[in-house]
Structures are given as structure tokens and as C-alpha cells.
Design an enzyme around this catalytic site. Structure first.
Site, PDB file in Angstrom:
ATOM      1  N   HIS A 207      -9.424  13.968-102.030  1.00 27.20           N
ATOM      2  CA  HIS A 207      -9.407  15.054-103.009  1.00 27.20           C
ATOM      3  C   HIS A 207      -8.849  16.358-102.440  1.00 27.20           C
ATOM      4  O   HIS A 207      -9.289  17.451-102.796  1.00 27.20           O
ATOM      5  CB  HIS A 207     -10.784  15.261-103.637  1.00 27.20           C
ATOM      6  CG  HIS A 207     -11.103  14.170-104.621  1.00 27.20           C
ATOM      7  ND1 HIS A 207     -11.601  12.954-104.227  1.00 27.20           N
ATOM      8  CD2 HIS A 207     -10.953  14.110-105.963  1.00 27.20           C
ATOM      9  CE1 HIS A 207     -11.757  12.196-105.289  1.00 27.20           C
ATOM     10  NE2 HIS A 207     -11.367  12.868-106.363  1.00 27.20           N
TER      11      HIS A 207
ATOM     12  N   CYS B 213       8.963  13.406-106.835  1.00 27.23           N
ATOM     13  CA  CYS B 213       7.930  13.660-105.826  1.00 27.23           C
ATOM     14  C   CYS B 213       8.049  15.024-105.158  1.00 27.23           C
ATOM     15  O   CYS B 213       7.238  15.377-104.312  1.00 27.23           O
ATOM     16  CB  CYS B 213       7.921  12.551-104.777  1.00 27.23           C
ATOM     17  SG  CYS B 213       7.420  10.962-105.474  1.00 27.23           S
TER      18      CYS B 213
ATOM     19  N   HIS C 254      -2.043  10.424-105.619  1.00 30.27           N
ATOM     20  CA  HIS C 254      -2.076   8.973-105.467  1.00 30.27           C
ATOM     21  C   HIS C 254      -3.501   8.519-105.205  1.00 30.27           C
ATOM     22  O   HIS C 254      -4.300   9.242-104.612  1.00 30.27           O
ATOM     23  CB  HIS C 254      -1.221   8.522-104.271  1.00 30.27           C
ATOM     24  CG  HIS C 254       0.233   8.806-104.415  1.00 30.27           C
ATOM     25  ND1 HIS C 254       1.064   8.076-105.245  1.00 30.27           N
ATOM     26  CD2 HIS C 254       1.015   9.732-103.823  1.00 30.27           C
ATOM     27  CE1 HIS C 254       2.293   8.544-105.155  1.00 30.27           C
ATOM     28  NE2 HIS C 254       2.298   9.562-104.295  1.00 30.27           N
TER      29      HIS C 254
ATOM     30  N   GLU D 216       0.478   3.702-101.316  1.00 26.64           N
ATOM     31  CA  GLU D 216       0.542   4.914-102.144  1.00 26.64           C
ATOM     32  C   GLU D 216       0.291   4.541-103.597  1.00 26.64           C
ATOM     33  O   GLU D 216      -0.320   5.296-104.347  1.00 26.64           O
ATOM     34  CB  GLU D 216       1.934   5.554-102.019  1.00 26.64           C
ATOM     35  CG  GLU D 216       1.893   6.868-101.366  1.00 26.64           C
ATOM     36  CD  GLU D 216       3.206   7.619-101.411  1.00 26.64           C
ATOM     37  OE1 GLU D 216       3.322   8.550-100.611  1.00 26.64           O
ATOM     38  OE2 GLU D 216       4.102   7.328-102.220  1.00 26.64           O
TER      39      GLU D 216
END
EC number: 4.-.-.-
Length: 148
Positions: A73, A23, A29, A134
Site C-alpha cells: 500500500h 505506465c 498492481h 505484476e
């Protein structure tokens, strides 16, 4: 007292600076956010919201404006990390980048959301809980009762 919960979905990318796993790289996600509020249903027979704690449409408007429309986004990057220069370059290319003053983990994202949502709720409505998925099977929860 009655609780209402509304669910929201948004797509967001982030990177965790200094993290010791995958990560640390930019990844995305499909977030699912559950927002729970509580209050007393209206008993005023002249109220167009008679019988409601809060209009689900009003809750949707608040959460969309304060969270979903901001994060959907977009790429979240810690402004105090080396990712800042990468984010600056992405912005020059037309990408939606949000620089945070926190590590953009699920936990910290929820804490940021709490303040934004609470500040917009009507006086008689209390934010009770947020649950942020998530992934399908990994999520964080914020409960008002734990933060009194």
C-alpha cells in the site's frame, strides 16, 4: 539439497518516468512474489527444526520485514524524476511514498529485493530465485545461477 518456495502478496503503486506508454502514470498492481531458497534439511535429532531446510515462518518473517511491510500500500517513485515533487505533496497528505534511486520497474524492484533478502538469510541457506508477478500473466524472474 532441497528447495523451498514461499509466496507473498502485496499492493503497490508506481509510475515509470520517461516510459512511452500508460505506465508513465501512477497505477497500482496486486503483486505476487515467490521466494525460493535452498539448503540441506537438518539431520540433528536434537534440533527443533529436524528435517527442515528452513522454517517457513522464519522465511515469512524475513520477507515480510524486508519487502512486504515496506511496499504494501505504498507508492514507489523515482527520486531523480519530476515525480519527486508529486511524491512530496502526497507525503504531506499522509500517503506512504517510497522514493527509489532506480526506475521502479518489476525488474529493478526484484534486484532491490534480492539484496535485502540475501542479507537476512541464515549462513547455510541460499537464495535461489525470485519471481515477481505484476499481473496475473506478466512477471519477472531473478535466478541465482544467472548471477554468479
Amino acid at each position: 539439497m532441497v528447495r523451498l518456495t514461499k509466496t507473498f502478496n502485496f499492493e503497490t503503486a508506481h509510475a515509470l518516468h520517461g516510459y512511452d506508454g500508460k505506465c508513465k502514470n501512477i497505477h497500482g498492481h496486486s503483486y505476487k512474489l515467490f521466494v525460493t531458497v535452498k539448503g540441506q534439511p537438518s539431520e540433528d535429532v536434537s534440533d527443533v527444526k529436524l528435517g527442515m531446510v528452513m522454517d517457513f515462518g522464519d522465511l515469512k518473517k524475513i520477507v515480510n520485514e524486508e519487502v512486504v511491510d515496506i511496499f504494501d500500500h505504498a507508492i514507489l517513485l523515482n527520486q531523480n524524476s519530476p515525480h519527486k515533487s508529486l511524491g512530496d505533496n502526497l507525503m504531506k497528505e499522509g500517503h506512504q511514498v517510497i522514493f527509489t534511486d532506480y526506475q521502479p520497474s518489476c525488474e529493478n524492484m526484484m534486484l532491490w529485493m534480492v539484496d535485502r533478502i540475501k542479507n537476512r538469510l541464515p549462513e547455510n541457506i541460499e537464495l535461489v530465485a525470485l519471481k515477481l508477478h505484476e499481473t496475473e500473466n506478466s512477471y519477472g524472474e531473478w535466478l541465482a545461477e544467472d548471477n554468479q
